[in-house]
Motif scaffolding. Sequence first.
Motif, PDB file in Angstrom:
ATOM      1  N   THR A 211      14.286  16.896   3.644  1.00  0.00           N
ATOM      2  CA  THR A 211      14.077  15.380   4.114  1.00  0.00           C
ATOM      3  C   THR A 211      14.821  15.404   5.626  1.00  0.00           C
ATOM      4  N   LEU A 212      15.707  15.690   5.617  1.00  0.00           N
ATOM      5  CA  LEU A 212      16.797  15.793   6.875  1.00  0.00           C
ATOM      6  C   LEU A 212      15.831  16.396   8.017  1.00  0.00           C
ATOM      7  N   TYR A 213      15.157  17.938   7.569  1.00  0.00           N
ATOM      8  CA  TYR A 213      14.687  18.428   8.629  1.00  0.00           C
ATOM      9  C   TYR A 213      13.357  18.008   9.023  1.00  0.00           C
ATOM     10  N   ARG A 214      12.556  16.907   7.957  1.00  0.00           N
ATOM     11  CA  ARG A 214      11.663  16.288   8.569  1.00  0.00           C
ATOM     12  C   ARG A 214      11.700  15.262   9.421  1.00  0.00           C
TER      13      ARG A 214
ATOM     14  N   ARG B  75      19.770   6.172   6.697  1.00  0.00           N
ATOM     15  CA  ARG B  75      21.060   6.871   5.741  1.00  0.00           C
ATOM     16  C   ARG B  75      21.433   8.026   6.266  1.00  0.00           C
ATOM     17  N   LEU B  76      20.393   8.753   7.085  1.00  0.00           N
ATOM     18  CA  LEU B  76      20.957   9.989   7.678  1.00  0.00           C
ATOM     19  C   LEU B  76      21.924   9.868   8.778  1.00  0.00           C
TER      20      LEU B  76
ATOM     21  N   ALA C 114      10.603   6.159   4.435  1.00  0.00           N
ATOM     22  CA  ALA C 114      11.022   6.585   5.680  1.00  0.00           C
ATOM     23  C   ALA C 114      12.095   6.357   6.641  1.00  0.00           C
ATOM     24  N   ARG C 115      11.845   4.987   6.810  1.00  0.00           N
ATOM     25  CA  ARG C 115      12.811   4.386   7.584  1.00  0.00           C
ATOM     26  C   ARG C 115      14.232   4.142   6.959  1.00  0.00           C
ATOM     27  N   GLN C 116      14.346   4.092   5.618  1.00  0.00           N
ATOM     28  CA  GLN C 116      15.539   3.900   4.884  1.00  0.00           C
ATOM     29  C   GLN C 116      16.277   5.396   4.953  1.00  0.00           C
TER      30      GLN C 116
ATOM     31  N   ARG D  73       0.967  -1.099  -0.012  1.00  0.00           N
ATOM     32  CA  ARG D  73      -0.042  -0.007   0.058  1.00  0.00           C
ATOM     33  C   ARG D  73       1.050   1.285   0.129  1.00  0.00           C
ATOM     34  N   PRO D  74       0.290   2.309  -0.678  1.00  0.00           N
ATOM     35  CA  PRO D  74       1.276   3.533  -0.652  1.00  0.00           C
ATOM     36  C   PRO D  74       1.924   3.901   0.667  1.00  0.00           C
ATOM     37  N   ALA D  75       0.961   3.774   1.908  1.00  0.00           N
ATOM     38  CA  ALA D  75       1.306   4.453   3.096  1.00  0.00           C
ATOM     39  C   ALA D  75       2.470   3.324   3.697  1.00  0.00           C
ATOM     40  N   GLU D  76       2.517   2.196   3.231  1.00  0.00           N
ATOM     41  CA  GLU D  76       3.306   1.116   3.740  1.00  0.00           C
ATOM     42  C   GLU D  76       4.756   1.475   2.999  1.00  0.00           C
ATOM     43  N   GLN D  77       4.615   1.644   1.737  1.00  0.00           N
ATOM     44  CA  GLN D  77       6.006   2.052   0.962  1.00  0.00           C
ATOM     45  C   GLN D  77       6.667   3.326   1.468  1.00  0.00           C
TER      46      GLN D  77
END
Length: 202
Positions: free
Chosen positions: A57-60, A26-27, A20-22, A11-15
């Motif tokens: 993305t970093l700030y999120r 990585r950050l 987000a976890r990846q 599902r889009p939310a799962e992806q």
Amino acid sequence: MTRTSDPVPPRPAEQLRADARQNHARLIDAATAAFAERGADAPLEDIARRAGVGIGTLYRHFPTRLDLQAAVFRSQVGAVCGEADALLETAPPGQAFSAWMRSLAGYLVTKRGLSHALIEAVGIESELISSCWMAMRQTTERLLANAQEAGVIRPDVDATDVMRLVHGVTVSTEKAPERSDMLLSVMLDGLRATPPDPRHPS
């Protein structure tokens, strides 16, 4: 008619959560490398670039530099304590203890600037600092007790003593890192249990 054997696409939310976890991982990896190379004030733009994401993305994930520093600190404490758990399972007690001392010393050296920045920002009594030091002390207690029970480390020292000794070596060799390994060897020699002298039975 839908074939039940076909895989169900995420599902889009799962992806999004997986992405987000990846990105989060990585950050943290990128920040760990950047802080080690350039100090706790390494540019956030450089960290985002290393992680392959935009600065937004970093700030999120980490709204402030402090959030990112804290995440790296927790991650690295978890990693070094995980090394100790592996040593307990795979190495003899004396070797496990010695390897943990060197691992802990190496960690303290590389994270000295980051820990200073965090202590200055949140205080040494903060939950972040207290919980991370507690984790390292409890890990030291496990390896120390394991070695003491095996009779290879003297019984009159505790985990706090050991951590003070390691901390002393890392602080005193900050400007002479080439002496660190030798001083750790001297420290470990002093911690070893002295076998009874057969010429002077107790």
